[in-house]
Design a protein around this motif. Structure first.
Motif, PDB file in Angstrom:
ATOM      1  N   HIS A  32      -0.302  -7.725   4.326  1.00 38.73           N
ATOM      2  CA  HIS A  32      -0.167  -7.958   2.884  1.00 38.73           C
ATOM      3  C   HIS A  32      -0.676  -6.741   2.127  1.00 38.73           C
ATOM      4  N   ASP A  33      -0.036  -6.473   1.007  1.00 37.46           N
ATOM      5  CA  ASP A  33      -0.508  -5.483   0.036  1.00 37.46           C
ATOM      6  C   ASP A  33      -0.188  -6.086  -1.327  1.00 37.46           C
ATOM      7  N   VAL A  34      -1.170  -6.762  -1.907  1.00 35.65           N
ATOM      8  CA  VAL A  34      -0.967  -7.544  -3.120  1.00 35.65           C
ATOM      9  C   VAL A  34      -1.611  -6.836  -4.303  1.00 35.65           C
ATOM     10  N   HIS A  35      -0.808  -6.658  -5.344  1.00 39.21           N
ATOM     11  CA  HIS A  35      -1.294  -6.045  -6.585  1.00 39.21           C
ATOM     12  C   HIS A  35      -1.220  -7.086  -7.701  1.00 39.21           C
ATOM     13  N   THR A  36      -2.267  -7.188  -8.486  1.00 38.38           N
ATOM     14  CA  THR A  36      -2.221  -7.961  -9.730  1.00 38.38           C
ATOM     15  C   THR A  36      -2.769  -7.047 -10.811  1.00 38.38           C
ATOM     16  N   GLU A  37      -2.792  -7.542 -12.028  1.00 38.84           N
ATOM     17  CA  GLU A  37      -3.343  -6.704 -13.095  1.00 38.84           C
ATOM     18  C   GLU A  37      -4.843  -6.507 -12.953  1.00 38.84           C
ATOM     19  N   HIS A  38      -5.504  -7.371 -12.137  1.00 36.85           N
ATOM     20  CA  HIS A  38      -6.952  -7.318 -12.005  1.00 36.85           C
ATOM     21  C   HIS A  38      -7.452  -6.776 -10.673  1.00 36.85           C
ATOM     22  N   MET A  39      -6.579  -6.750  -9.644  1.00 38.36           N
ATOM     23  CA  MET A  39      -7.066  -6.335  -8.327  1.00 38.36           C
ATOM     24  C   MET A  39      -5.918  -5.931  -7.415  1.00 38.36           C
ATOM     25  N   ARG A  40      -6.311  -5.341  -6.301  1.00 37.36           N
ATOM     26  CA  ARG A  40      -5.383  -5.027  -5.217  1.00 37.36           C
ATOM     27  C   ARG A  40      -6.078  -5.427  -3.914  1.00 37.36           C
ATOM     28  N   ILE A  41      -5.381  -6.190  -3.088  1.00 39.87           N
ATOM     29  CA  ILE A  41      -5.915  -6.663  -1.817  1.00 39.87           C
ATOM     30  C   ILE A  41      -4.926  -6.293  -0.721  1.00 39.87           C
ATOM     31  N   VAL A  42      -5.458  -5.719   0.359  1.00 39.77           N
ATOM     32  CA  VAL A  42      -4.652  -5.306   1.505  1.00 39.77           C
ATOM     33  C   VAL A  42      -5.220  -5.980   2.745  1.00 39.77           C
ATOM     34  N   GLN A  43      -4.334  -6.505   3.581  1.00 34.51           N
ATOM     35  CA  GLN A  43      -4.754  -7.090   4.853  1.00 34.51           C
ATOM     36  C   GLN A  43      -4.010  -6.409   5.985  1.00 34.51           C
ATOM     37  N   LEU A  44      -4.760  -5.950   6.993  1.00 33.52           N
ATOM     38  CA  LEU A  44      -4.196  -5.324   8.193  1.00 33.52           C
ATOM     39  C   LEU A  44      -4.762  -6.032   9.419  1.00 33.52           C
ATOM     40  N   THR A  45      -3.929  -6.176  10.468  1.00 31.42           N
ATOM     41  CA  THR A  45      -4.356  -6.883  11.662  1.00 31.42           C
ATOM     42  C   THR A  45      -4.015  -6.079  12.905  1.00 31.42           C
ATOM     43  N   PRO A  46      -4.982  -5.900  13.809  1.00 27.89           N
ATOM     44  CA  PRO A  46      -4.666  -5.269  15.092  1.00 27.89           C
ATOM     45  C   PRO A  46      -3.723  -6.179  15.894  1.00 27.89           C
ATOM     46  N   THR A  47      -2.762  -5.603  16.589  1.00 30.50           N
ATOM     47  CA  THR A  47      -1.872  -6.393  17.432  1.00 30.50           C
ATOM     48  C   THR A  47      -2.695  -7.178  18.445  1.00 30.50           C
ATOM     49  N   GLY A  48      -2.405  -8.463  18.549  1.00 33.37           N
ATOM     50  CA  GLY A  48      -3.101  -9.317  19.495  1.00 33.37           C
ATOM     51  C   GLY A  48      -4.399  -9.896  18.989  1.00 33.37           C
ATOM     52  N   SER A  49      -4.754  -9.616  17.749  1.00 31.61           N
ATOM     53  CA  SER A  49      -6.033 -10.081  17.204  1.00 31.61           C
ATOM     54  C   SER A  49      -5.848 -11.294  16.306  1.00 31.61           C
ATOM     55  N   CYS A  51      -8.227 -11.736  14.096  1.00 35.52           N
ATOM     56  CA  CYS A  51      -9.081 -11.312  12.994  1.00 35.52           C
ATOM     57  C   CYS A  51      -8.446 -10.113  12.300  1.00 35.52           C
ATOM     58  N   SER A  52      -8.413 -10.166  10.982  1.00 30.62           N
ATOM     59  CA  SER A  52      -7.810  -9.110  10.175  1.00 30.62           C
ATOM     60  C   SER A  52      -8.863  -8.369   9.373  1.00 30.62           C
ATOM     61  N   LEU A  53      -8.479  -7.190   8.904  1.00 30.72           N
ATOM     62  CA  LEU A  53      -9.287  -6.433   7.944  1.00 30.72           C
ATOM     63  C   LEU A  53      -8.746  -6.709   6.557  1.00 30.72           C
ATOM     64  N   VAL A  54      -9.630  -6.877   5.602  1.00 33.63           N
ATOM     65  CA  VAL A  54      -9.228  -6.979   4.207  1.00 33.63           C
ATOM     66  C   VAL A  54      -9.880  -5.826   3.468  1.00 33.63           C
ATOM     67  N   LEU A  55      -9.049  -5.068   2.782  1.00 31.10           N
ATOM     68  CA  LEU A  55      -9.481  -3.934   1.969  1.00 31.10           C
ATOM     69  C   LEU A  55      -9.085  -4.239   0.535  1.00 31.10           C
ATOM     70  N   GLY A  56      -9.812  -3.726  -0.392  1.00 27.92           N
ATOM     71  CA  GLY A  56      -9.417  -3.930  -1.772  1.00 27.92           C
ATOM     72  C   GLY A  56     -10.568  -3.830  -2.726  1.00 27.92           C
ATOM     73  N   ASP A  57     -10.409  -4.503  -3.839  1.00 27.70           N
ATOM     74  CA  ASP A  57     -11.456  -4.449  -4.847  1.00 27.70           C
ATOM     75  C   ASP A  57     -11.944  -5.849  -5.217  1.00 27.70           C
ATOM     76  N   LEU A  58     -12.140  -6.656  -4.187  1.00 30.18           N
ATOM     77  CA  LEU A  58     -12.776  -7.958  -4.373  1.00 30.18           C
ATOM     78  C   LEU A  58     -14.250  -7.753  -4.733  1.00 30.18           C
ATOM     79  N   PRO A  59     -14.878  -8.729  -5.363  1.00 31.28           N
ATOM     80  CA  PRO A  59     -16.307  -8.565  -5.706  1.00 31.28           C
ATOM     81  C   PRO A  59     -17.171  -8.171  -4.508  1.00 31.28           C
ATOM     82  N   ALA A  60     -16.935  -8.760  -3.329  1.00 28.05           N
ATOM     83  CA  ALA A  60     -17.743  -8.412  -2.148  1.00 28.05           C
ATOM     84  C   ALA A  60     -17.567  -6.948  -1.778  1.00 28.05           C
ATOM     85  N   GLN A  61     -16.372  -6.434  -1.920  1.00 28.17           N
ATOM     86  CA  GLN A  61     -16.135  -5.033  -1.580  1.00 28.17           C
ATOM     87  C   GLN A  61     -16.783  -4.091  -2.585  1.00 28.17           C
ATOM     88  N   ARG A  62     -16.813  -4.487  -3.830  1.00 30.20           N
ATOM     89  CA  ARG A  62     -17.445  -3.638  -4.846  1.00 30.20           C
ATOM     90  C   ARG A  62     -18.955  -3.563  -4.647  1.00 30.20           C
TER      91      ARG A  62
END
Length: 142
Positions: A32-49, A51-62
């Motif tokens: 996923h690569d989701v853009h809104t007017e307030h944020m951008r969230i990206v999710q990437l997953t290793p093949t076979g996993s 568990c995914s990585l989430v990158l973006g500008d969520l409050p936890a990431q800030r």
């Protein structure tokens, strides 16, 4: 009750650079690569996993400093092959280290452009017994 780890939030300074690194160099699937007017969230997953990585500008990431994650761990069936693939894609990897000759004792590492570090552990048993069976990998493109 099952408790599954399915997302790790990773702090990065530049989303596009991180996508290029994790998708094109490390080989993770861009879910996923989701853009809104307030944020951008990206999710990437290793093949076979599962568990995914989430990158973006969520409050936890800030609240986390880019590059502050240390020792995230990936598991592969063959460390030498995995390392060679990463090096061929331009990832600067540590040399392979055998801490213990038994299965699970072989490692190498790498860092992303922000300095988040990864350990890659060889578990040869994964060649015959993947953590997630092949028929359940549809969402990861595997």
């Amino acid at each position: 009750m099952d408790w599954t780890l399915e997302v790790v939030v990773l702090p990065v300074s530049d989303l596009d650079r991180a996508i290029t690194f994790y998708r094109d160099r490390v080989g993770f699937h861009l879910d996923h690569d989701v853009h809104t007017e307030h944020m951008r969230i990206v999710q990437l997953t290793p093949t076979g996993s599962g568990c995914s990585l989430v990158l973006g500008d969520l409050p936890a990431q800030r609240q986390m400093e880019p590059g502050s994650m240390r020792g995230l761990q990936l598991v592969v069936a063959d460390a030498a092959t995995a390392r060679a693939e990463l090096v061929a894609r331009g990832v600067d990897c540590d040399e392979i280290s055998v801490i213990d000759p038994r299965d699970g004792g072989t490692f190498f590492g790498f860092s992303d452009p922000d300095g988040n570090t990864w350990a890659v552990q060889e578990l040869r048993v994964r060649a015959d017994r993947p953590l997630i069976p092949v028929d359940h990998r549809d969402r990861n493109g595997g």
